[in-house]
Write a protein that holds these residues in place. Sequence first.
Motif, PDB file in Angstrom:
ATOM      1  N   VAL A 107       0.865  -1.188   0.000  1.00  0.00           N
ATOM      2  CA  VAL A 107       0.000   0.000   0.000  1.00  0.00           C
ATOM      3  C   VAL A 107       0.897   1.232   0.000  1.00  0.00           C
ATOM      4  N   ASN A 108       0.660   2.116  -0.944  1.00  0.00           N
ATOM      5  CA  ASN A 108       1.413   3.369  -0.953  1.00  0.00           C
ATOM      6  C   ASN A 108       0.706   4.362  -0.054  1.00  0.00           C
ATOM      7  N   PHE A 109       1.450   4.955   0.831  1.00  0.00           N
ATOM      8  CA  PHE A 109       0.822   6.080   1.516  1.00  0.00           C
ATOM      9  C   PHE A 109       1.814   7.220   1.634  1.00  0.00           C
ATOM     10  N   PHE A 126       7.013   6.272   6.299  1.00  0.00           N
ATOM     11  CA  PHE A 126       8.283   5.563   6.270  1.00  0.00           C
ATOM     12  C   PHE A 126       8.070   4.059   6.340  1.00  0.00           C
ATOM     13  N   ARG A 127       6.941   3.671   6.987  1.00  0.00           N
ATOM     14  CA  ARG A 127       6.687   2.239   7.119  1.00  0.00           C
ATOM     15  C   ARG A 127       6.147   1.698   5.801  1.00  0.00           C
ATOM     16  N   GLN A 143      -3.778  -6.934   3.512  1.00  0.00           N
ATOM     17  CA  GLN A 143      -4.047  -8.382   3.456  1.00  0.00           C
ATOM     18  C   GLN A 143      -5.339  -8.583   2.685  1.00  0.00           C
ATOM     19  N   ALA A 144      -5.238  -9.031   1.445  1.00  0.00           N
ATOM     20  CA  ALA A 144      -6.445  -9.191   0.624  1.00  0.00           C
ATOM     21  C   ALA A 144      -7.076 -10.567   0.830  1.00  0.00           C
TER      22      ALA A 144
END
Length: 260
Positions: free
Chosen positions: A22-24, A28-29, A34-35
């Motif tokens: 997931v890009n956010f 930094f994390r 989880q699909a």
Amino acid sequence: MNSSRQKQPILEVNNLHVEYPVNFRGGFRRQKKQAVNGVSFTIFPGECFTIVGESGCGKSSIIDAILGFVKIKTGTVLFEKQDLTKLTPKNFRKLRPKIQPVFQDYNQALNPHQRIEDIFRETLPKHLLESQTDQLLSSVGLSKEIIRCFPHQLSGGQKQRVVLARALSVNPALLLLDEPVTSLDMSVFVQIVELLISLRKTRNLTFLLVSHNLSIVHLLADRVAIMKNGQFLEQQPLTTLLRNPKHDYTKNFINQITQL
Ligand SMILES: Nc1ncnc2c1ncn2[C@@H]1O[C@H](COP(=O)(O)OP(=O)(O)OP(=O)(O)O)[C@@H](O)[C@H]1O
Ligand SMILES: [Mg+2]
């Protein structure tokens, strides 16, 4: 000695996990979505196993994982006893024609610049091209006159029939049907479902069907898994599920079927 022969499963999925990065912004994390979160099921030859659940619960991710379109984090996928996650790319390519997907978006599935006859040129041997194309088109209820057409000259229902004919042209054992009739209007929807029912019988096919449309589930499914947030809440034969749903979430689904 027990002489009764137990059918071997055609597909066994064990403890499947699929996750996406997931890009956010500014983070930094590295977050992961989880699909599919520990899904297991078995499908026997000739069955229609159906996964239902609301949008985003992970249905297509299961299909994409079986097809090798997305990476499996953990878990195994056995097709006719062979673990697809452990096959070499070459052996996977050899086996893949036996598993054919049919997706909701027939427009994306068909190359707009290719005439219908050219679509089959890619899957059928040259010497059988004409006879087999005619036979395949007729098996999905299309006349051979359409072979010179481009996809945009066909209706939605005709395009989905072409997609089905192309899938059948490589003699699959298992069809992965991801919302195959969702984009079609009601009368065409019914025609394609009837076609699927008859193809399953005449060609001895096994179906893994994924849908949030409950009428198709009602018409086609032998066993149903109810999926929510990447997990199966329960899986039951359709008749048992309708009579004796275990979860409130399932009850809501069933109420929708009976109201149709
Ligand atoms: N390529 C991707 N990258 C990141 N997240 C994804 C990707 N594909 C799916 N997801 C996310 O994974 C979850 C499951 O998606 P999936 O497409 O499997 O759901 P679905 O049950 O098929 O939904 P729908 O009924 O709308 O087709 C969703 O939250 C979705 O946003
Ligand atoms: Mg989907």
